[in-house]
Design a protein around this motif. Structure first.
Motif, PDB file in Angstrom:
ATOM      1  N   LEU A   1       0.834  -1.211   0.000  1.00 51.40           N
ATOM      2  CA  LEU A   1       0.000   0.000   0.000  1.00 51.40           C
ATOM      3  C   LEU A   1       0.865   1.255   0.000  1.00 51.40           C
ATOM      4  N   LEU A   2       1.933   1.244   0.800  1.00 55.36           N
ATOM      5  CA  LEU A   2       2.858   2.382   0.834  1.00 55.36           C
ATOM      6  C   LEU A   2       3.504   2.594  -0.532  1.00 55.36           C
ATOM      7  N   LYS A   3       3.925   1.520  -1.153  1.00 53.90           N
ATOM      8  CA  LYS A   3       4.555   1.611  -2.469  1.00 53.90           C
ATOM      9  C   LYS A   3       3.610   2.251  -3.485  1.00 53.90           C
ATOM     10  N   ALA A   4       2.366   1.800  -3.495  1.00 54.59           N
ATOM     11  CA  ALA A   4       1.378   2.371  -4.419  1.00 54.59           C
ATOM     12  C   ALA A   4       1.147   3.853  -4.118  1.00 54.59           C
ATOM     13  N   ARG A   5       1.071   4.188  -2.840  1.00 58.84           N
ATOM     14  CA  ARG A   5       0.861   5.589  -2.457  1.00 58.84           C
ATOM     15  C   ARG A   5       2.032   6.457  -2.908  1.00 58.84           C
ATOM     16  N   MET A   6       3.248   5.987  -2.710  1.00 62.78           N
ATOM     17  CA  MET A   6       4.429   6.755  -3.105  1.00 62.78           C
ATOM     18  C   MET A   6       4.501   6.921  -4.621  1.00 62.78           C
ATOM     19  N   ARG A   7       4.102   5.897  -5.365  1.00 60.45           N
ATOM     20  CA  ARG A   7       4.072   6.022  -6.841  1.00 60.45           C
ATOM     21  C   ARG A   7       3.067   7.092  -7.262  1.00 60.45           C
ATOM     22  N   ARG A   8       1.888   7.093  -6.619  1.00 61.04           N
ATOM     23  CA  ARG A   8       0.876   8.120  -6.939  1.00 61.04           C
ATOM     24  C   ARG A   8       1.386   9.508  -6.582  1.00 61.04           C
ATOM     25  N   ASP A   9       2.006   9.626  -5.410  1.00 61.39           N
ATOM     26  CA  ASP A   9       2.521  10.929  -4.987  1.00 61.39           C
ATOM     27  C   ASP A   9       3.647  11.403  -5.903  1.00 61.39           C
ATOM     28  N   ALA A  10       4.475  10.482  -6.368  1.00 60.64           N
ATOM     29  CA  ALA A  10       5.547  10.845  -7.306  1.00 60.64           C
ATOM     30  C   ALA A  10       4.953  11.364  -8.613  1.00 60.64           C
ATOM     31  N   ALA A  11       3.908  10.696  -9.095  1.00 62.93           N
ATOM     32  CA  ALA A  11       3.245  11.151 -10.332  1.00 62.93           C
ATOM     33  C   ALA A  11       2.643  12.537 -10.136  1.00 62.93           C
ATOM     34  N   ARG A  12       2.055  12.780  -8.983  1.00 61.20           N
ATOM     35  CA  ARG A  12       1.481  14.103  -8.693  1.00 61.20           C
ATOM     36  C   ARG A  12       2.580  15.174  -8.641  1.00 61.20           C
ATOM     37  N   ALA A  13       3.709  14.841  -8.054  1.00 63.99           N
ATOM     38  CA  ALA A  13       4.813  15.811  -7.978  1.00 63.99           C
ATOM     39  C   ALA A  13       5.349  16.112  -9.374  1.00 63.99           C
ATOM     40  N   ARG A  14       5.426  15.097 -10.243  1.00 63.19           N
ATOM     41  CA  ARG A  14       5.870  15.352 -11.627  1.00 63.19           C
ATOM     42  C   ARG A  14       4.866  16.222 -12.381  1.00 63.19           C
ATOM     43  N   ARG A  15       3.568  15.959 -12.161  1.00 66.49           N
ATOM     44  CA  ARG A  15       2.540  16.807 -12.801  1.00 66.49           C
ATOM     45  C   ARG A  15       2.644  18.242 -12.292  1.00 66.49           C
ATOM     46  N   LEU A  16       2.910  18.397 -11.010  1.00 63.91           N
ATOM     47  CA  LEU A  16       3.080  19.738 -10.449  1.00 63.91           C
ATOM     48  C   LEU A  16       4.256  20.442 -11.122  1.00 63.91           C
ATOM     49  N   ALA A  17       5.359  19.725 -11.310  1.00 63.78           N
ATOM     50  CA  ALA A  17       6.523  20.324 -11.971  1.00 63.78           C
ATOM     51  C   ALA A  17       6.161  20.773 -13.386  1.00 63.78           C
ATOM     52  N   GLU A  18       5.387  19.948 -14.104  1.00 67.39           N
ATOM     53  CA  GLU A  18       4.951  20.329 -15.454  1.00 67.39           C
ATOM     54  C   GLU A  18       4.071  21.575 -15.414  1.00 67.39           C
ATOM     55  N   GLN A  19       3.150  21.615 -14.468  1.00 69.79           N
ATOM     56  CA  GLN A  19       2.250  22.764 -14.352  1.00 69.79           C
ATOM     57  C   GLN A  19       3.019  24.026 -13.974  1.00 69.79           C
ATOM     58  N   LEU A  20       4.019  23.871 -13.125  1.00 73.72           N
ATOM     59  CA  LEU A  20       4.846  25.024 -12.773  1.00 73.72           C
ATOM     60  C   LEU A  20       5.568  25.549 -14.006  1.00 73.72           C
ATOM     61  N   GLY A  21       6.049  24.625 -14.843  1.00 74.75           N
ATOM     62  CA  GLY A  21       6.713  25.034 -16.083  1.00 74.75           C
ATOM     63  C   GLY A  21       5.755  25.758 -17.011  1.00 74.75           C
TER      64      GLY A  21
END
Length: 121
Positions: free
Chosen positions: A27-47
């Motif tokens: 469950l932690l692994k899945a959560r961290m993968r989702r959070d990583a994807a959200r952080a990458r999307r945030l970086a794209e949106q910031l750009g």
């Protein structure tokens, strides 16, 4: 006192704990993968918003950290899976080796020596 029943119960408790740990780690692994994807999307949106590249880089660093946690939790989950299998193997071997003796002793109408009486030195 360590006897047939208590040892079996302790090993089974270990197997159950390992199984629960493994489940939580997945469950932690899945959560961290989702959070990583959200952080990458945030970086794209910031750009796209024209935000200072420093903040985009920070968001990507956070995504990388989440990925490292996901990877590590997967490795620990694999270790917990192996621990569960090993504990079950120990329980099965213990039951095979001593189960018949335990049943015969309990079926006997005669009092048995106290634990440790027959110790070999």
């Amino acid at each position: 006192i360590l006897n047939f029943i208590s040892l079996g119960l302790r090993v089974m408790a270990l197997a159950v704990a390992a199984a629960l740990l493994k489940e939580q780690l997945h469950l932690l692994k899945a959560r961290m993968r989702r959070d990583a994807a959200r952080a990458r999307r945030l970086a794209e949106q910031l750009g796209q918003a024209g935000v200072d590249p420093k903040f985009q880089a920070q968001a990507l660093e956070v995504a990388a950290a989440f990925e490292r946690v996901a990877e590590a939790s997967g490795e620990v989950a694999a270790a917990a899976d192996q621990m569960e299998a090993n504990a079950q193997f120990v329980k099965d071997a213990h039951d095979t080796e001593y189960g018949g003796i335990y049943e015969r002793v309990n079926a006997s109408p005669y009092a048995q020596p106290k634990p440790g009486f027959n110790e070999v030195h």
